[in-house]
Design a protein around this motif. Structure first.
Motif, PDB file in Angstrom:
ATOM      1  N   LEU A  64      19.210  27.850   6.850  1.00 46.42           N
ATOM      2  CA  LEU A  64      19.268  27.916   5.388  1.00 46.42           C
ATOM      3  C   LEU A  64      20.260  28.966   4.914  1.00 46.42           C
ATOM      4  O   LEU A  64      20.924  28.787   3.887  1.00 46.42           O
ATOM      5  CB  LEU A  64      17.875  28.195   4.816  1.00 46.42           C
ATOM      6  N   GLY A  68      21.981  26.334   3.274  1.00 42.41           N
ATOM      7  CA  GLY A  68      20.962  26.039   2.276  1.00 42.41           C
ATOM      8  C   GLY A  68      21.471  26.024   0.847  1.00 42.41           C
ATOM      9  O   GLY A  68      22.534  26.539   0.532  1.00 42.41           O
ATOM     10  N   ASP A  69      20.690  25.437  -0.003  1.00 43.37           N
ATOM     11  CA  ASP A  69      20.957  25.406  -1.432  1.00 43.37           C
ATOM     12  C   ASP A  69      20.395  26.692  -2.035  1.00 43.37           C
ATOM     13  O   ASP A  69      19.179  26.903  -2.012  1.00 43.37           O
ATOM     14  CB  ASP A  69      20.263  24.184  -2.037  1.00 43.37           C
ATOM     15  N   PRO A  70      21.234  27.567  -2.593  1.00 41.32           N
ATOM     16  CA  PRO A  70      20.733  28.837  -3.118  1.00 41.32           C
ATOM     17  C   PRO A  70      19.697  28.672  -4.232  1.00 41.32           C
ATOM     18  O   PRO A  70      18.836  29.529  -4.406  1.00 41.32           O
ATOM     19  CB  PRO A  70      21.980  29.556  -3.624  1.00 41.32           C
ATOM     20  N   GLU A  71      19.745  27.547  -4.933  1.00 37.54           N
ATOM     21  CA  GLU A  71      18.748  27.288  -5.978  1.00 37.54           C
ATOM     22  C   GLU A  71      17.356  27.118  -5.373  1.00 37.54           C
ATOM     23  O   GLU A  71      16.358  27.544  -5.946  1.00 37.54           O
ATOM     24  CB  GLU A  71      19.120  26.019  -6.762  1.00 37.54           C
ATOM     25  N   LYS A  72      17.284  26.495  -4.223  1.00 36.19           N
ATOM     26  CA  LYS A  72      16.002  26.266  -3.559  1.00 36.19           C
ATOM     27  C   LYS A  72      15.638  27.402  -2.606  1.00 36.19           C
ATOM     28  O   LYS A  72      14.476  27.747  -2.455  1.00 36.19           O
ATOM     29  CB  LYS A  72      16.039  24.953  -2.768  1.00 36.19           C
ATOM     30  N   GLN A  76      21.487  34.257  -1.280  1.00 35.26           N
ATOM     31  CA  GLN A  76      22.903  33.917  -1.221  1.00 35.26           C
ATOM     32  C   GLN A  76      23.209  33.186   0.079  1.00 35.26           C
ATOM     33  O   GLN A  76      22.889  33.676   1.163  1.00 35.26           O
ATOM     34  CB  GLN A  76      23.739  35.198  -1.293  1.00 35.26           C
ATOM     35  N   VAL A  77      23.822  32.021  -0.012  1.00 34.60           N
ATOM     36  CA  VAL A  77      24.241  31.303   1.184  1.00 34.60           C
ATOM     37  C   VAL A  77      25.355  32.112   1.834  1.00 34.60           C
ATOM     38  O   VAL A  77      26.277  32.576   1.175  1.00 34.60           O
ATOM     39  CB  VAL A  77      24.722  29.874   0.847  1.00 34.60           C
TER      40      VAL A  77
END
Length: 94
Positions: A64, A68-72, A76-77
């Motif tokens: 992640l 990963g999607d930072p919103e989910k 910070q990616v």
């Protein structure tokens, strides 16, 4: 944190580093099983299960961090890369 100052980390070192946290939680689960009156076999199964779950959690966390999607994900990616933390997806040794 020692890994942040190194170019590469071996797979054994990576697993050992994350194994420490897994063992701590595994010991807590086993203690709960002991206090709950579980048999020795079940105590040991819980302990082993948590050790492996802890490593699986860390692999998922590394994934992640890289993809990963930072919103989910809520982080910070690429944060590990920025901080020079080694994980399965940013260390050329893996």
């Amino acid at each position: 944190m020692d890994f942040e100052n190194r170019e590469t980390v071996s797979m054994d070192e990576y697993v050992h580093d994350h194994f420490k946290t897994s063992v701590l939680v595994a010991a807590s689960l086993k203690l709960g099983a002991i206090l709950g009156g579980a048999g020795e076999g079940n105590q040991n199964h819980l302990y082993e299960f948590e050790k492996n779950l802890g490593i699986a959690f860390q692999v998922q966390d590394d994934y992640l961090d890289a993809f990963g999607d930072p919103e989910k994900f809520g982080k910070q990616v690429g944060g590990d890369i920025v901080a020079n933390k080694k994980n399965l997806f940013n260390d050329p040794c893996f």
